[in-house]
Design an enzyme around this catalytic site. Structure first.
Site, PDB file in Angstrom:
ATOM      1  N   GLY D 147      27.362 -22.765 -18.828  1.00 55.37           N
ATOM      2  CA  GLY D 147      28.346 -23.423 -19.670  1.00 55.37           C
ATOM      3  C   GLY D 147      27.922 -23.401 -21.129  1.00 55.37           C
ATOM      4  O   GLY D 147      26.758 -23.161 -21.453  1.00 55.37           O
ATOM      5  N   CYS D 148      28.877 -23.649 -21.999  1.00 55.72           N
ATOM      6  CA  CYS D 148      28.592 -23.580 -23.432  1.00 55.72           C
ATOM      7  C   CYS D 148      27.603 -24.669 -23.845  1.00 55.72           C
ATOM      8  O   CYS D 148      26.568 -24.376 -24.464  1.00 55.72           O
ATOM      9  CB  CYS D 148      29.887 -23.685 -24.233  1.00 55.72           C
TER      10      CYS D 148
END
Lengths: 344, 344, 344, 344
Positions: D147-148
């Site tokens: 995920g970012c």
């Protein structure tokens, strides 16, 4: 190719570096400065850490003379004295400022309020509107890279004037630019809290790109005209959109207008004729060398609305400069310039 | 005064509330809705917590009829059916949409693509450009509050047309608006990541404010003209700046242009004639009911650049609506409207 | 009331004017400057055309002494010398800078890197966190108006510390501010093209508001603690949101946390306890004197997230200063401050 | 290499295309969709005119199976069913969603509120935090791209936890993201007029990246910990900056903290250890695959402030996915990813 950049610390210079980093023919880049000799470039611009860690070099003509190409990305009035000694010394010269653009030196002096470059050097210079001057650019030693506004305006209106589809006698050009066009020097105008969330007009009827546009219309279409041209500041960093208005020649249709643009640019990779108004926006070209153009005939008034859109720092400055360099060196125009627009 | 607002959940409605909260003659405000009955207003708009905690009310003509004034701040095509039953029932009616602005019903239908309001109600309506129509507004029962763009455009150009200082036959109007003009309904066009950092054009030659501007020019200056008018989207929330271009009548000077504007508006508190181009910007009027105007003669071309600047949600909507209400009720125009522009 | 403002050309000063313009007890406002005497205020700030057309006045103690209240909205290190001669001369003094906030002069010198104000004047000054110090403010001659960050932080965490619902020994405060907090002086940090579209951190562990927050925690809750406090720059003009983290006392519930905030502020018009996280945002208070606060217990970790939101220029500066003035003069706190948040 | 992209119309997909366009090993890119079959891609995304003019293709396993690599850039809960049939069919699979990240299926279900992917496929998947899992990625068939937020957080804190320089028991992570992280679907939260000029918090203590970060800390440092993690929305399009706070192990110095980061990443081209706080900002990595990290010991509190900065769409999504693809195929990690950060 060995490339030298004078004025690398400006936004035009940074954009040259952004593209040249992935230009496969460029093996060496020298960064020259008049005032910050020795500064490690990535200390000044940390986004370039591990990319351009080299120190800024003092301007030295012996060193510059060994370059294949020298870019000047300096404020008005600098390259007019910096470049002349380099003419005929070997390197191709590409100036991103306005110093060599106007053939009429009095006009330069009157619009720029600066002393012009030497007459013989200005005469040698070639106007670098790539799509319209490729043959001359190919043979040139010194390129006067076009201004940001003129690039967006000229690419969109020149075909229609040349083919006499619009009447150039009442040409109104309303242009809008992102704030990066004002350069990297802090001022009240560019102070975030005052520039943010505000749209304004500046240099009403007095922008120095007016004579440049008129000269180019004359040069490429043999039409003398006096334009109305105004510039506005948009609260965003990058992008120019120029909206031009003119009476359409009696009987000319929307299709003829579009066909004129399409046929003019069908072989030119960086000019895209856009079909839908909703597809136009500065974010469609952001970060890329594209110029998007569009024309719409208003049948109620028989006037045309003509749009040109660019990233002011790319097609309006560094990108077109590299495009011209590619032409000078016989490379495909797209070399190093195939970055996809950001969009978001 | 008891005030009712239909469509309080739109941006125009929110702005009405922002000003009416400090309007000393207003003692009661009812918020009406067609679809969200019972919703506590501050639950929907938490910035109004402890300010407007009341529930939204169902539209009920018996209740509305007891108001002193009813504002409709609804999308096009809504008040054309909502308002007619209220005519003659007592309350003054003020419509912020375009439904009662165009006297020519066919024109409405053709530009708005909706069924027009009943002819007799449209005939009754008074166009609420306060500075130009005060006498009629004073006696009016139903006000068609002007559009945001027409307000900025008309206030700046009407004096010059009326006094024949400019030639209305080739009038080019290039307008720019912040994104709040698109209302509060999410869409691709208003999606942050795509609207941010982009400048675009929309509704080329097709904006429904075109016939409104032409009608008002005719109404207030007895001049028939066909305008060129385009609208652009600026990546900011509030503000309109309209740049108009026209040939100046032979012999007219810059001073005459300025004097014309100055003398027209000297008694009008909300129109300011600006002397310096650098003083123009949408942030100079942000959040206030001011319209700043400016004119500049370009002697090279003998054309004028004429600027009008407003906050689209205030002078272009809610503010002017309250200004009209004040006129209808014999109050000083400034009542409740003396908020200072934000600037930053 | 006659009001004088020293430093009216800063953003704090402009905000004072925005509110004082509609303050019904204020009949006269003098604008004082150390360097721009004679400049017509609206020439410098055209958004104030026709509102504040008066010239800036030279600082003159005889004139200032006749004011009812003098605000100083000057950079650090200015009012420490400007204000002392005015003490006891009559006017109430309200300083928006940090010069009189820290009782410990060595601490001032070490965090501000400036010479402190005279000890006896600092001792006289009253810390103007209105909701927590009203009795002292009422009797005060000199108010040290709180910093923007401390206001957002303290209003949200003080009740929970005071009632021992959270453990102050590991208090992490992560604060974010719009760029107007940096003032009106152009710099690289506030240059639009470089500040826009970027989020950054600054003054890591070194912000001068750290000792102010620690002192206020001690003063109002009798708790000594050493906080971790960092500040970030948000690409927007106005607004502060501070997120604080602390361990919750064993057994304390979400309801107890909320109740503590609610009961603390139930009589205070400008602090709103927000119920839904989705209702928090700097735009909910923009342009207004509200402070929105929120608390959420994370049951996984037994830690609380505590939020305080203000408009840095209003509740964080000019608004709270006027709120304090109202208290000093026995007026209702809301006088002149009832502007509705902008939201958009 | 033949590349297929499922979900090309999202922002992750667009970014994959932006980089893959200049990836020298990629000869063919297929764009697959579940709902817009036949749409010409550049009609939907006009910024890609003349770059990706091809039509969107229907998802067809026979065609996908012939790819060398298939990227899924789809919302949560889509690739969990789309990808399993492709496992073992030949192509390398890279999933940009969270569907294969959490090894604990109950945890997935509880945080994502969706049905998890099949257990045996999740077990096969390799967590694609390139710098920490290269050996496993090299041999992987299915990559769960991080995920970012976890990317920014983990790259900055993992070295310090692993070398026991900070205490993981009270780890507070305060993260901030640009709005593009919310994807391309219009909503109130992403509506320009309401998102612009506002800073807010969302999903307090409930972000689905919490278990991902905790799992990765456990996986790469053998440390079990429960973190406090919150996410904020910044009014800008791209960028994440995560600020983490932790107690520093007794006796550890600033130099040791920096050395730990430096030695961890000295061979890794995309992680840059930044020396000056003023050099940190999301614009320093914008548009590039860099992660900038920074650490600062606060000697007053003996706590460390640890920063990680990425472009959420690049190192936080598409860029890291291509980096992983390069590793899977034995190419230099930088292939196709050497775009220079935009800065402005």
């Amino acid at each position: 190719m060995k490339v030298s950049i004078i004025g690398a610390t400006g936004y035009g210079g940074l954009e040259l570096l952004r593209f040249l980093h992935n230009h496969k023919e460029v093996v060496e880049i020298g960064l020259f400065t008049s005032s910050e000799e020795g500064t490690v470039f990535s200390d000044k611009f940390p986004h370039l850490t591990n990319i351009y860690n080299q120190p800024l070099l003092k301007i030295d003509y012996d060193v510059l003379a060994k370059s294949d190409v020298v870019f000047a990305s300096t404020p008005s009035g600098v390259s007019s004295t910096l470049f002349p000694p380099l003419v005929n010394l070997g390197p191709k010269l590409i100036d991103l400022s306005g110093d060599f653009r106007l053939k009429n030196l009095e006009s330069y002096e009157s619009w720029y309020k600066k002393k012009p470059a030497p007459k013989e050097v200005v005469e040698k210079s070639v106007y670098g509107l790539t799509e319209w001057n490729e043959a001359a650019i190919k043979k040139s030693e010194l390129i006067a890279n076009p201004g940001c506004y003129p690039t967006a305006v000229l690419l969109s209106i020149l075909p229609l004037i040349k083919h006499q589809l619009i009447d150039p006698s009442f040409l109104v050009i309303d242009a809008k630019s992102g704030i990066s066009g004002a350069g990297n020097k802090p001022s009240n105008t560019t102070h975030y809290s005052e520039a943010n969330e505000s749209f304004s007009i500046y240099k009403i009827n007095e922008h120095q790109h007016i004579p440049e546009i008129e000269q180019a219309i004359s040069m490429f279409t043999d039409t003398e005209t006096t334009i109305t041209f105004n510039t506005h500041l948009v609260p965003m960093t990058r992008g120019i959109l120029a909206t031009s208005y003119a009476q359409v020649t009696e009987g000319v249709t929307q299709q003829q207008l579009v066909d004129c643009l399409t046929s003019t640019y069908e072989k030119h990779p960086f000019v895209r004729v856009i079909q839908e108004a909703s597809s136009i926006g500065t974010n469609r070209v952001k970060g890329s060398n594209y110029c998007d153009i569009y024309v719409k005939l208003d049948e109620r008034t028989n006037r045309a609305t003509i749009i040109g859109v660019i990233d002011n720092l790319v097609k309006g400055a560094a990108g077109q400069a590299i495009q011209n360099m590619n032409v000078q060196f016989g490379l495909p125009q797209q070399t190093g310039l195939q970055l996809v627009p950001y969009f978001i």
